[in-house]
Motif scaffolding. Sequence first.
Motif, PDB file in Angstrom:
ATOM      1  N   GLN A 146      27.881  25.840  34.199  1.00  0.00           N
ATOM      2  CA  GLN A 146      29.241  25.618  34.687  1.00  0.00           C
ATOM      3  C   GLN A 146      29.642  26.685  35.699  1.00  0.00           C
ATOM      4  O   GLN A 146      30.340  26.396  36.671  1.00  0.00           O
ATOM      5  CB  GLN A 146      30.222  25.612  33.508  1.00  0.00           C
ATOM      6  CG  GLN A 146      31.633  25.193  33.921  1.00  0.00           C
ATOM      7  CD  GLN A 146      32.565  25.050  32.740  1.00  0.00           C
ATOM      8  OE1 GLN A 146      32.317  25.614  31.687  1.00  0.00           O
ATOM      9  NE2 GLN A 146      33.638  24.290  32.900  1.00  0.00           N
ATOM     10  N   LEU A 147      29.186  27.915  35.479  1.00  0.00           N
ATOM     11  CA  LEU A 147      29.510  29.003  36.409  1.00  0.00           C
ATOM     12  C   LEU A 147      29.018  28.687  37.815  1.00  0.00           C
ATOM     13  O   LEU A 147      29.758  28.833  38.793  1.00  0.00           O
ATOM     14  CB  LEU A 147      28.878  30.309  35.920  1.00  0.00           C
ATOM     15  CG  LEU A 147      29.038  31.494  36.872  1.00  0.00           C
ATOM     16  CD1 LEU A 147      30.417  32.115  36.699  1.00  0.00           C
ATOM     17  CD2 LEU A 147      27.963  32.529  36.650  1.00  0.00           C
ATOM     18  N   ASP A 181      38.188  46.640  35.764  1.00  0.00           N
ATOM     19  CA  ASP A 181      39.331  45.935  35.184  1.00  0.00           C
ATOM     20  C   ASP A 181      39.445  44.518  35.753  1.00  0.00           C
ATOM     21  O   ASP A 181      39.798  43.571  35.033  1.00  0.00           O
ATOM     22  CB  ASP A 181      40.622  46.708  35.444  1.00  0.00           C
ATOM     23  CG  ASP A 181      40.684  48.003  34.641  1.00  0.00           C
ATOM     24  OD1 ASP A 181      39.970  48.098  33.621  1.00  0.00           O
ATOM     25  OD2 ASP A 181      41.438  48.911  35.039  1.00  0.00           O
ATOM     26  N   LYS A 182      39.136  44.374  37.055  1.00  0.00           N
ATOM     27  CA  LYS A 182      39.184  43.039  37.658  1.00  0.00           C
ATOM     28  C   LYS A 182      38.148  42.120  37.016  1.00  0.00           C
ATOM     29  O   LYS A 182      38.414  40.946  36.764  1.00  0.00           O
ATOM     30  CB  LYS A 182      38.942  43.125  39.166  1.00  0.00           C
ATOM     31  CG  LYS A 182      40.128  43.650  39.963  1.00  0.00           C
ATOM     32  CD  LYS A 182      39.842  43.564  41.447  1.00  0.00           C
ATOM     33  CE  LYS A 182      41.056  44.019  42.261  1.00  0.00           C
ATOM     34  NZ  LYS A 182      40.809  43.937  43.718  1.00  0.00           N
ATOM     35  N   ALA A 183      36.958  42.670  36.777  1.00  0.00           N
ATOM     36  CA  ALA A 183      35.905  41.856  36.167  1.00  0.00           C
ATOM     37  C   ALA A 183      36.270  41.456  34.748  1.00  0.00           C
ATOM     38  O   ALA A 183      36.005  40.326  34.324  1.00  0.00           O
ATOM     39  CB  ALA A 183      34.589  42.620  36.186  1.00  0.00           C
ATOM     40  N   LYS A 184      36.884  42.375  34.020  1.00  0.00           N
ATOM     41  CA  LYS A 184      37.259  42.063  32.637  1.00  0.00           C
ATOM     42  C   LYS A 184      38.317  40.964  32.569  1.00  0.00           C
ATOM     43  O   LYS A 184      38.444  40.288  31.549  1.00  0.00           O
ATOM     44  CB  LYS A 184      37.770  43.327  31.944  1.00  0.00           C
ATOM     45  CG  LYS A 184      36.684  44.376  31.708  1.00  0.00           C
ATOM     46  CD  LYS A 184      37.258  45.646  31.107  1.00  0.00           C
ATOM     47  CE  LYS A 184      36.166  46.688  30.911  1.00  0.00           C
ATOM     48  NZ  LYS A 184      36.698  47.971  30.395  1.00  0.00           N
ATOM     49  N   ALA A 185      39.071  40.807  33.654  1.00  0.00           N
ATOM     50  CA  ALA A 185      40.115  39.781  33.670  1.00  0.00           C
ATOM     51  C   ALA A 185      39.561  38.388  33.982  1.00  0.00           C
ATOM     52  O   ALA A 185      40.269  37.389  33.820  1.00  0.00           O
ATOM     53  CB  ALA A 185      41.187  40.142  34.692  1.00  0.00           C
ATOM     54  N   LYS A 186      38.309  38.303  34.415  1.00  0.00           N
ATOM     55  CA  LYS A 186      37.721  37.007  34.733  1.00  0.00           C
ATOM     56  C   LYS A 186      37.416  36.228  33.456  1.00  0.00           C
ATOM     57  O   LYS A 186      37.123  36.792  32.411  1.00  0.00           O
ATOM     58  CB  LYS A 186      36.421  37.194  35.534  1.00  0.00           C
ATOM     59  CG  LYS A 186      36.571  37.971  36.826  1.00  0.00           C
ATOM     60  CD  LYS A 186      37.321  37.193  37.875  1.00  0.00           C
ATOM     61  CE  LYS A 186      37.398  37.985  39.191  1.00  0.00           C
ATOM     62  NZ  LYS A 186      38.140  37.279  40.230  1.00  0.00           N
ATOM     63  N   ARG A 187      37.458  34.906  33.577  1.00  0.00           N
ATOM     64  CA  ARG A 187      37.066  34.053  32.468  1.00  0.00           C
ATOM     65  C   ARG A 187      35.544  34.002  32.384  1.00  0.00           C
ATOM     66  O   ARG A 187      34.854  34.111  33.387  1.00  0.00           O
ATOM     67  CB  ARG A 187      37.641  32.651  32.652  1.00  0.00           C
ATOM     68  CG  ARG A 187      39.149  32.566  32.416  1.00  0.00           C
ATOM     69  CD  ARG A 187      39.721  31.262  32.925  1.00  0.00           C
ATOM     70  NE  ARG A 187      39.753  31.255  34.388  1.00  0.00           N
ATOM     71  CZ  ARG A 187      40.249  30.261  35.127  1.00  0.00           C
ATOM     72  NH1 ARG A 187      40.736  29.184  34.525  1.00  0.00           N
ATOM     73  NH2 ARG A 187      40.252  30.322  36.444  1.00  0.00           N
ATOM     74  N   TRP A 226      32.757  34.605  41.167  1.00  0.00           N
ATOM     75  CA  TRP A 226      33.801  35.636  41.216  1.00  0.00           C
ATOM     76  C   TRP A 226      35.084  35.124  41.850  1.00  0.00           C
ATOM     77  O   TRP A 226      36.175  35.267  41.292  1.00  0.00           O
ATOM     78  CB  TRP A 226      33.271  36.852  41.966  1.00  0.00           C
ATOM     79  CG  TRP A 226      34.264  37.961  42.087  1.00  0.00           C
ATOM     80  CD1 TRP A 226      35.165  38.171  43.087  1.00  0.00           C
ATOM     81  CD2 TRP A 226      34.469  39.041  41.159  1.00  0.00           C
ATOM     82  NE1 TRP A 226      35.921  39.299  42.863  1.00  0.00           N
ATOM     83  CE2 TRP A 226      35.511  39.847  41.675  1.00  0.00           C
ATOM     84  CE3 TRP A 226      33.879  39.396  39.954  1.00  0.00           C
ATOM     85  CZ2 TRP A 226      35.968  40.992  41.024  1.00  0.00           C
ATOM     86  CZ3 TRP A 226      34.332  40.534  39.299  1.00  0.00           C
ATOM     87  CH2 TRP A 226      35.353  41.312  39.834  1.00  0.00           C
ATOM     88  N   GLU A 227      34.977  34.538  43.035  1.00  0.00           N
ATOM     89  CA  GLU A 227      36.176  34.077  43.744  1.00  0.00           C
ATOM     90  C   GLU A 227      36.862  32.931  43.014  1.00  0.00           C
ATOM     91  O   GLU A 227      38.069  32.736  43.158  1.00  0.00           O
ATOM     92  CB  GLU A 227      35.814  33.652  45.170  1.00  0.00           C
ATOM     93  CG  GLU A 227      35.322  34.787  46.044  1.00  0.00           C
ATOM     94  CD  GLU A 227      36.356  35.883  46.221  1.00  0.00           C
ATOM     95  OE1 GLU A 227      37.564  35.566  46.199  1.00  0.00           O
ATOM     96  OE2 GLU A 227      35.961  37.054  46.371  1.00  0.00           O
ATOM     97  N   ARG A 272      31.232  25.285  44.149  1.00  0.00           N
ATOM     98  CA  ARG A 272      32.250  24.284  44.517  1.00  0.00           C
ATOM     99  C   ARG A 272      33.460  24.969  45.162  1.00  0.00           C
ATOM    100  O   ARG A 272      33.994  24.497  46.177  1.00  0.00           O
ATOM    101  CB  ARG A 272      32.693  23.500  43.286  1.00  0.00           C
ATOM    102  CG  ARG A 272      33.719  22.424  43.592  1.00  0.00           C
ATOM    103  CD  ARG A 272      34.182  21.724  42.329  1.00  0.00           C
ATOM    104  NE  ARG A 272      33.073  21.113  41.618  1.00  0.00           N
ATOM    105  CZ  ARG A 272      33.174  19.990  40.920  1.00  0.00           C
ATOM    106  NH1 ARG A 272      34.323  19.351  40.847  1.00  0.00           N
ATOM    107  NH2 ARG A 272      32.132  19.497  40.276  1.00  0.00           N
ATOM    108  N   HIS A 273      33.893  26.064  44.578  1.00  0.00           N
ATOM    109  CA  HIS A 273      35.033  26.798  45.128  1.00  0.00           C
ATOM    110  C   HIS A 273      34.725  27.276  46.549  1.00  0.00           C
ATOM    111  O   HIS A 273      35.552  27.119  47.457  1.00  0.00           O
ATOM    112  CB  HIS A 273      35.345  27.998  44.227  1.00  0.00           C
ATOM    113  CG  HIS A 273      36.476  28.842  44.699  1.00  0.00           C
ATOM    114  ND1 HIS A 273      37.793  28.528  44.465  1.00  0.00           N
ATOM    115  CD2 HIS A 273      36.482  30.008  45.404  1.00  0.00           C
ATOM    116  CE1 HIS A 273      38.576  29.443  44.997  1.00  0.00           C
ATOM    117  NE2 HIS A 273      37.807  30.364  45.568  1.00  0.00           N
ATOM    118  N   SER A 274      33.538  27.841  46.729  1.00  0.00           N
ATOM    119  CA  SER A 274      33.157  28.368  48.039  1.00  0.00           C
ATOM    120  C   SER A 274      33.046  27.255  49.077  1.00  0.00           C
ATOM    121  O   SER A 274      33.547  27.385  50.209  1.00  0.00           O
ATOM    122  CB  SER A 274      31.824  29.115  47.920  1.00  0.00           C
ATOM    123  OG  SER A 274      31.358  29.530  49.171  1.00  0.00           O
ATOM    124  N   VAL A 275      32.403  26.153  48.709  1.00  0.00           N
ATOM    125  CA  VAL A 275      32.218  25.042  49.649  1.00  0.00           C
ATOM    126  C   VAL A 275      33.554  24.392  49.995  1.00  0.00           C
ATOM    127  O   VAL A 275      33.792  24.003  51.148  1.00  0.00           O
ATOM    128  CB  VAL A 275      31.233  24.019  49.056  1.00  0.00           C
ATOM    129  CG1 VAL A 275      31.213  22.737  49.890  1.00  0.00           C
ATOM    130  CG2 VAL A 275      29.834  24.617  48.985  1.00  0.00           C
TER     131      VAL A 275
END
Length: 493
Positions: free
Chosen positions: A359-360, A347-353, A256-257, A366-369
């Motif tokens: 890969q997710l 709406d926020k979730a729909k905007a996510k890739r 998510w982040e 990776r982003h969190s670490v």
Amino acid sequence: MKTSWRALVAVALLAGFPVLVFLVVGGLAAAEYYFFQHSGFLAIKLGFVAVPVSYALLKALFAIERTRGTTTPGVPVARADQPALWALVEELAAAVGTRPPDTITLVSEVNAGVRERTGWLGLRVRRREMFIGAQLLAGLRHDQLCALLGHELGHYSNRDTRLAGLTYRGRRSIERALTGLGGDGWFEGLVRKLFVLYAKLYFAVSAAVCRRQELAADAAAARVAGTAAMIGSLREIAALDVAWDFYLDHYVAIGWEAGYLPDRLAGGFQALLADETRAAEFDRVRHDPPSGEGSRYDTHPPTPDRIAALEALPAFPGRLGGGRPASEVLRDAATTLEAALACGFSDKAKAKRRTDWDQLVDLGVRHSVTLKAARILGAGKTLAQALDLIDAGRAAELADPKSRPPASAGPRARREFAAASVRIRLSTVVKAYLAEAEVAHWKLSWSGPPAFVVDEPHGSELTAALDAAAAADPDTAPLRRLLASAGALPVRS
């Protein structure tokens, strides 16, 4: 008091709700007329209260009439699109003795239900709508799905309690009507309290009817789908509810982040349910479903009580072929379930890739670490500088500041106390650097947390190198060599 008499009292109270509204509005109108005859000033003053209160009451009374346009997020399924599902629902409706729904919608909820578009506080039915949670279709067996749908349709058959269906609708109608009442004045508050007390009386009387109707609907479902299937559906729904929450928190939200969501929600959920390690965890919920907190207004008996009531009844045989997955009733199940689960996105979730699971997980962890590593190092600091601190005997500066040794501890005791924290935090930073150098990644695991995988020969050397660097008498040379050979740290000149 027998259920039928309780239902009669509940229906009388339901019919009395509009009577109470008209009495209050009529009383205000009479008072307004009286004051106009004797004091125009008092009439105007009363009007400032009477008009908005009367408007709110009449608005609340007719709120149900305006629910015709409300919609529930979901994927409507036409008979032509899903003929097998429609045929099953119509068969079950005939079996329990009620008419089938006019529409079927797949929703993103661990639940199923039948909603009736009604008028006059539920006294007149316009249209019946069925909602089926995609999670149920993804996780139940076919016979358990039949039992669940038979239960929901059984609420409206009135085969066991003639007025229970009307009572069941009335609770929802009064709840919606009360949402129209508000206001900050003392008189508005007094009127609202009057109607809230009336609603509480209705809920208390009707709760017993609804609880009995739940048991009657369970029994009806057992007759058409089998006792074991109905009991199994109760246990399985409890497990699916826990599993779905776990799935959202630990898997769907992992990227998510970083700006990503999985592209196969249903497939991932089914993979989680099929994992042997997780299945053992969910089995504990199946065998001991939660009973809930309990309240006099509860419409559902605790799940263990419902199971016990079913076990006390004569057993009914199951349906042939009931052991196959419930999703087989759908045409193009994977695509249909995916669309239904995604319809619950904000709406926020729909905007996510959207990306695949492997890969997710890598992108999300990776982003969190990387963010954690930046916080550990501090603004503008690097891993090389952190290793320099360790070499200078200042490793404790890398330890968690919230973890402090006793005040009486000596220098060596302080280093030993900080070593465990330094090891954890240094490992986090090193993982971020290795991932950035593209020699490491995080791998999806349905059995536990994502696994950190490092390319060889670095992977087999990493643990020992970290242990040496974070020891009470540290040696950072092995870790520096590993990082340099992996391209994650410049070679020291």
